[in-house]
Design a protein around this motif. Structure first.
Motif, PDB file in Angstrom:
ATOM      1  N   ARG A  31      -1.428 -13.452  37.185  1.00  0.00           N
ATOM      2  CA  ARG A  31      -0.596 -11.586  36.852  1.00  0.00           C
ATOM      3  C   ARG A  31      -0.223 -10.684  37.763  1.00  0.00           C
ATOM      4  O   ARG A  31       0.569  -9.319  37.979  1.00  0.00           O
ATOM      5  CB  ARG A  31      -1.528 -10.861  35.859  1.00  0.00           C
ATOM      6  CG  ARG A  31      -1.633 -11.546  34.221  1.00  0.00           C
ATOM      7  CD  ARG A  31      -2.950 -11.879  33.405  1.00  0.00           C
ATOM      8  NE  ARG A  31      -3.913 -12.364  33.385  1.00  0.00           N
ATOM      9  CZ  ARG A  31      -5.269 -12.524  33.229  1.00  0.00           C
ATOM     10  NH1 ARG A  31      -5.377 -11.472  32.008  1.00  0.00           N
ATOM     11  NH2 ARG A  31      -5.768 -13.162  33.336  1.00  0.00           N
ATOM     12  N   ILE A  32      -1.268 -10.910  38.844  1.00  0.00           N
ATOM     13  CA  ILE A  32      -0.880  -9.929  40.090  1.00  0.00           C
ATOM     14  C   ILE A  32       0.570  -9.989  41.156  1.00  0.00           C
ATOM     15  O   ILE A  32       0.702  -8.989  41.124  1.00  0.00           O
ATOM     16  CB  ILE A  32      -2.745 -10.139  41.263  1.00  0.00           C
ATOM     17  CG1 ILE A  32      -3.995  -9.833  40.257  1.00  0.00           C
ATOM     18  CG2 ILE A  32      -2.184  -9.628  41.935  1.00  0.00           C
ATOM     19  CD1 ILE A  32      -4.805  -9.958  41.398  1.00  0.00           C
ATOM     20  N   THR A  33       0.336 -11.635  40.884  1.00  0.00           N
ATOM     21  CA  THR A  33       1.578 -12.170  41.383  1.00  0.00           C
ATOM     22  C   THR A  33       2.662 -11.735  40.888  1.00  0.00           C
ATOM     23  O   THR A  33       3.762 -10.828  41.399  1.00  0.00           O
ATOM     24  CB  THR A  33       1.790 -13.428  41.838  1.00  0.00           C
ATOM     25  OG1 THR A  33       0.864 -13.747  42.233  1.00  0.00           O
ATOM     26  CG2 THR A  33       3.008 -13.794  42.361  1.00  0.00           C
ATOM     27  N   ALA A  34       2.503 -11.841  39.127  1.00  0.00           N
ATOM     28  CA  ALA A  34       3.726 -11.658  38.221  1.00  0.00           C
ATOM     29  C   ALA A  34       3.956  -9.434  38.790  1.00  0.00           C
ATOM     30  O   ALA A  34       5.201  -9.303  39.204  1.00  0.00           O
ATOM     31  CB  ALA A  34       3.566 -11.465  37.785  1.00  0.00           C
ATOM     32  N   LEU A  35       2.688  -8.658  38.853  1.00  0.00           N
ATOM     33  CA  LEU A  35       2.961  -7.362  38.855  1.00  0.00           C
ATOM     34  C   LEU A  35       3.412  -7.310  40.463  1.00  0.00           C
ATOM     35  O   LEU A  35       4.248  -6.158  40.528  1.00  0.00           O
ATOM     36  CB  LEU A  35       1.657  -6.971  39.263  1.00  0.00           C
ATOM     37  CG  LEU A  35       1.009  -6.695  37.451  1.00  0.00           C
ATOM     38  CD1 LEU A  35      -0.397  -6.509  37.373  1.00  0.00           C
ATOM     39  CD2 LEU A  35       2.046  -5.686  36.155  1.00  0.00           C
ATOM     40  N   ALA A  36       3.134  -7.870  41.472  1.00  0.00           N
ATOM     41  CA  ALA A  36       3.392  -7.644  42.718  1.00  0.00           C
ATOM     42  C   ALA A  36       5.113  -7.642  42.292  1.00  0.00           C
ATOM     43  O   ALA A  36       6.086  -6.865  43.383  1.00  0.00           O
ATOM     44  CB  ALA A  36       2.997  -8.525  43.757  1.00  0.00           C
ATOM     45  N   VAL A  39       8.402  -4.780  43.333  1.00  0.00           N
ATOM     46  CA  VAL A  39       9.925  -5.592  44.273  1.00  0.00           C
ATOM     47  C   VAL A  39      10.715  -5.505  43.413  1.00  0.00           C
ATOM     48  O   VAL A  39      11.744  -4.946  43.807  1.00  0.00           O
ATOM     49  CB  VAL A  39       9.313  -6.948  44.816  1.00  0.00           C
ATOM     50  CG1 VAL A  39      10.820  -7.668  46.138  1.00  0.00           C
ATOM     51  CG2 VAL A  39       7.691  -6.842  45.716  1.00  0.00           C
ATOM     52  N   LEU A  40      10.945  -6.296  42.165  1.00  0.00           N
ATOM     53  CA  LEU A  40      12.362  -5.986  41.502  1.00  0.00           C
ATOM     54  C   LEU A  40      12.394  -5.105  41.392  1.00  0.00           C
ATOM     55  O   LEU A  40      13.738  -4.175  40.900  1.00  0.00           O
ATOM     56  CB  LEU A  40      12.186  -7.010  40.186  1.00  0.00           C
ATOM     57  CG  LEU A  40      12.038  -8.943  40.650  1.00  0.00           C
ATOM     58  CD1 LEU A  40      11.670  -9.568  39.155  1.00  0.00           C
ATOM     59  CD2 LEU A  40      13.423  -8.872  41.283  1.00  0.00           C
ATOM     60  N   SER A  41      11.499  -4.184  40.497  1.00  0.00           N
ATOM     61  CA  SER A  41      11.862  -2.764  39.613  1.00  0.00           C
ATOM     62  C   SER A  41      12.485  -1.818  41.213  1.00  0.00           C
ATOM     63  O   SER A  41      13.515  -0.936  40.993  1.00  0.00           O
ATOM     64  CB  SER A  41      10.429  -2.098  39.703  1.00  0.00           C
ATOM     65  OG  SER A  41       9.788  -2.863  38.129  1.00  0.00           O
ATOM     66  N   ALA A  42      11.811  -1.897  42.535  1.00  0.00           N
ATOM     67  CA  ALA A  42      12.053  -0.888  43.424  1.00  0.00           C
ATOM     68  C   ALA A  42      13.683  -1.509  43.727  1.00  0.00           C
ATOM     69  O   ALA A  42      14.330  -0.737  44.379  1.00  0.00           O
ATOM     70  CB  ALA A  42      11.465  -1.442  45.067  1.00  0.00           C
ATOM     71  N   ASN A  43      13.361  -2.813  44.098  1.00  0.00           N
ATOM     72  CA  ASN A  43      15.387  -2.704  44.525  1.00  0.00           C
ATOM     73  C   ASN A  43      16.282  -2.386  43.665  1.00  0.00           C
ATOM     74  O   ASN A  43      17.203  -2.346  43.765  1.00  0.00           O
ATOM     75  CB  ASN A  43      15.055  -4.798  44.719  1.00  0.00           C
ATOM     76  CG  ASN A  43      16.684  -4.726  45.143  1.00  0.00           C
ATOM     77  OD1 ASN A  43      17.297  -5.179  46.408  1.00  0.00           O
ATOM     78  ND2 ASN A  43      17.440  -5.540  44.071  1.00  0.00           N
ATOM     79  N   TRP A  44      15.920  -2.640  42.399  1.00  0.00           N
ATOM     80  CA  TRP A  44      16.626  -2.239  41.074  1.00  0.00           C
ATOM     81  C   TRP A  44      17.367  -1.013  40.947  1.00  0.00           C
ATOM     82  O   TRP A  44      18.430  -0.099  41.319  1.00  0.00           O
ATOM     83  CB  TRP A  44      16.624  -2.796  40.078  1.00  0.00           C
ATOM     84  CG  TRP A  44      17.139  -1.617  38.442  1.00  0.00           C
ATOM     85  CD1 TRP A  44      18.286  -2.928  38.040  1.00  0.00           C
ATOM     86  CD2 TRP A  44      16.754  -0.666  38.030  1.00  0.00           C
ATOM     87  NE1 TRP A  44      18.465  -1.772  37.795  1.00  0.00           N
ATOM     88  CE2 TRP A  44      17.526  -0.607  36.955  1.00  0.00           C
ATOM     89  CE3 TRP A  44      15.550  -0.037  38.040  1.00  0.00           C
ATOM     90  CZ2 TRP A  44      18.106   0.317  36.313  1.00  0.00           C
ATOM     91  CZ3 TRP A  44      15.650   0.984  36.863  1.00  0.00           C
ATOM     92  CH2 TRP A  44      16.263   1.375  36.720  1.00  0.00           C
TER      93      TRP A  44
END
Length: 575
Positions: free
Chosen positions: A20-25, A29-34
């Motif tokens: 879950r921590i890896t998924a949140l990270a 990252v995906l949200s920031a890139n989006w």
């Protein structure tokens, strides 16, 4: 410190949430890139909208400029050719009346002298004007034209209601210059505002954005939409005029409209020769419509991906917890099993050792009474042979032969039990010499049956010499023993190096062969395939060979078919 954190992560609860921590990270990252990509796409859409309104404003500029140039050229020609003192000139009036047929945007042309008195009107052929005015000196455009002369000879006034057509018109003024450079009069062209309305409508992107033709003082000359309501109105106080048009001849402005509250992107271009400005706009909502739809779709996809990723991470963590619990359980079971196996192995080793010790002791201890029995039976046979009846001689022979077989069996058992008792380390051995020594031991048996035994070049291997010699002795002895009476025995001993560092030995003969169903059975202890009256033996020889080869880390097997001979194969480690 790092090691402490690592130990905590390993022993603590971090591993339970690793997925879950890896998924949140990854989601962050995906949200920031989006987000970055979305803002970049927004800037691209705004730039595209600016380019679009600029292109449309330039197109409107060309249309209006073309219209104004043609009208100005006609009016300049009229001003140059007409003499107020010589009017009316029927020929000129007919000429210019015909010319008006090519200018549908001009309703009529009025001619005044320097005092504003109308001395002539030019209309299209067959046109009847509904109104008339003899004096235009009170008109704003007449007053301003007189004031601006001679600095400005062509003038675009504010829209008015024409006294000749009784319709809203945009009067265009061209001064008539006398022979001495004085103001001799005016040429007034009443232009239909619908001309500019249609030109603005041709470049209109959307009603909310608007497209306008405006005098340099902010007065509308044409506008879409709401042309009729806007004609003659002033927007000099608007943000567009106040902050942009007054500061640059052309450009793109971003502002919030005071009339409808829409944020707009407006391109403006000034017509320097005619003191007019063309504007074309688009609302930010329309400019970013596609971007909004795309952003919403991408946001929905991102949310779905984020939830899916987090859900998979949650399942991964659950699986990790279950796997860890199962691993710990398996580890505990493995430790218990290893302990049990170790205990049973030790027990079996002790049991085997006891059995081997028993077999050795039993075989060794049986030697002495057996020798006594055998000796007395042989003595009895020599002393009383022929002195008793035939049946007694037969019984004595049976007893002597049985004692001999018992001695042979005990010797074979002793040899079998000795294998592995003395853990002598392996050494590089000359297998060819060991095979030759074994062949020498078989000399009488070989000579008796006329066997041909050939020993090819054999490599050196790691082994215990006495035990390998015993293997060769048993295998070559069996090849001679189980011969086909219809042909002389031919035995071949050969070796082949294998890729895995082993050497494969082969002892081949042309004997009676072995059925496939007995290929494994023949290596068992006390296993015989033939009656004792046909072939002698104890059934221990091949079992002894397998035990020796197994203890050397190799394997032994047979390839044979009835009537086609037999090949005994085994492998040993190359030296």
């Amino acid at each position: 410190m790092v090691r402490t954190l690592a130990d905590f992560a390993q022993r603590g609860c971090f591993w339970r949430f690793r997925g879950r921590i890896t998924a949140l990270a990854l989601i962050v990252v995906l949200s920031a890139n989006w987000g970055w990509q979305t803002l970049r796409d927004r800037d691209i859409e705004i730039a595209a909208a600016e380019t679009r309104v600029t292109d449309m404003a330039r197109a409107a500029e060309y249309q209006v400029d073309g219209t104004m140039r043609s009208i100005a050229a006609l009016m300049e020609e009229i001003a140059d050719r007409i003499d107020p003192d010589a009017w009316p000139d029927a020929a000129l009036q007919q000429w210019f009346s015909a010319r008006l047929a090519g200018f549908p945007e001009i309703r009529n042309i009025a001619l005044t002298d320097a005092r504003g008195r109308v001395f002539g009107v030019i209309a299209r052929p067959g046109q009847t004007l509904p109104g008339w005015s003899a004096d235009l000196s009170d008109r704003e455009y007449f007053i301003n034209s007189v004031k601006q002369f001679p600095a400005r000879r062509f003038y675009v006034p504010k829209p008015v209601v024409s006294r000749f057509s009784h319709q809203a018109s945009i009067p265009l003024v061209q001064t008539i210059v006398g022979q001495h450079g004085e103001l001799a009069g005016l040429v007034l062209a009443g232009v239909d505002p619908a001309v500019f309305r249609d030109q603005m409508n041709a470049v209109l992107i959307e009603p909310e954005g608007g497209a306008s033709l405006i005098r340099s003082d902010g007065t509308f000359l044409g506008r879409m939409p709401n042309h009729d309501q806007s004609l003659g109105q002033s927007v000099a106080a608007s943000p567009l005029f106040r902050d942009h048009v007054s500061r640059a001849p052309q450009g793109v402005a971003h502002f919030v409209s005071v009339t409808d509250g829409n944020e707009k992107i407006v391109a403006f271009r000034s017509l320097a020769n005619y003191s007019m400005v063309v504007t074309v706009g688009i609302t930010m909502r329309t400019a970013l419509a596609r971007w909004h739809h795309q952003s919403i779709a991408e946001a929905v996809v991102l949310v779905v991906v984020a939830f899916s990723l987090f859900g998979l991470a949650w399942l991964y963590d659950l699986r990790a917890v279950a796997t860890r619990a199962l691993t710990e359980q398996l580890a505990a079971s493995r430790d218990l099993l290893e302990q049990q196996v170790a205990e049973r192995t030790a027990h079996l080793a002790a049991t085997n050792a006891e059995l081997e010790q028993f077999a050795y002791v039993a075989s060794h201890d049986l030697q002495e009474p057996l020798r006594t029995i055998s000796g007395f039976l042989q003595l009895l046979a020599r002393r009383y042979h022929g002195k008793l009846d035939a049946e007694a001689d037969e019984f004595i022979d049976f007893a002597v032969n049985g004692a001999k077989r018992m001695g042979t069996l005990i010797n074979d058992l002793l040899a079998f039990s000795r294998v592995g008792r003395n853990e002598v380390p392996d050494e590089p051995c000359d297998t060819e010499a060991l095979a030759q020594t074994a062949l020498t031991s078989l000399g009488s048996a070989v000579a008796e049956c006329g066997a041909s035994i050939s020993i090819g070049p054999l490599p050196r291997v790691w082994c215990r010499p006495a035990e390998l010699q015993s293997v060769f002795l048993n295998l070559m002895g069996n090849a001679v023993k189980y011969r086909d009476e219809a042909r002389p025995p031919v035995v071949t001993v050969s070796a082949t190096a294998e890729a895995d560092g082993m050497v494969r030995f082969a002892v081949s003969d042309n004997g009676i062969g072995i059925e496939a169903e007995y290929h494994d059975r023949i290596f068992g202890l006390f296993q015989r395939l033939h009656p004792r009256d046909r072939f002698e033996g104890t059934g221990i020889g091949l079992a002894l060979c397998r035990k020796i080869v197994d203890r050397h880390g190799g394997r032994i097997w047979v390839e044979s078919a009835p009537g086609e001979g037999t090949t005994m194969l085994f492998t040993l480690r190359a030296a």
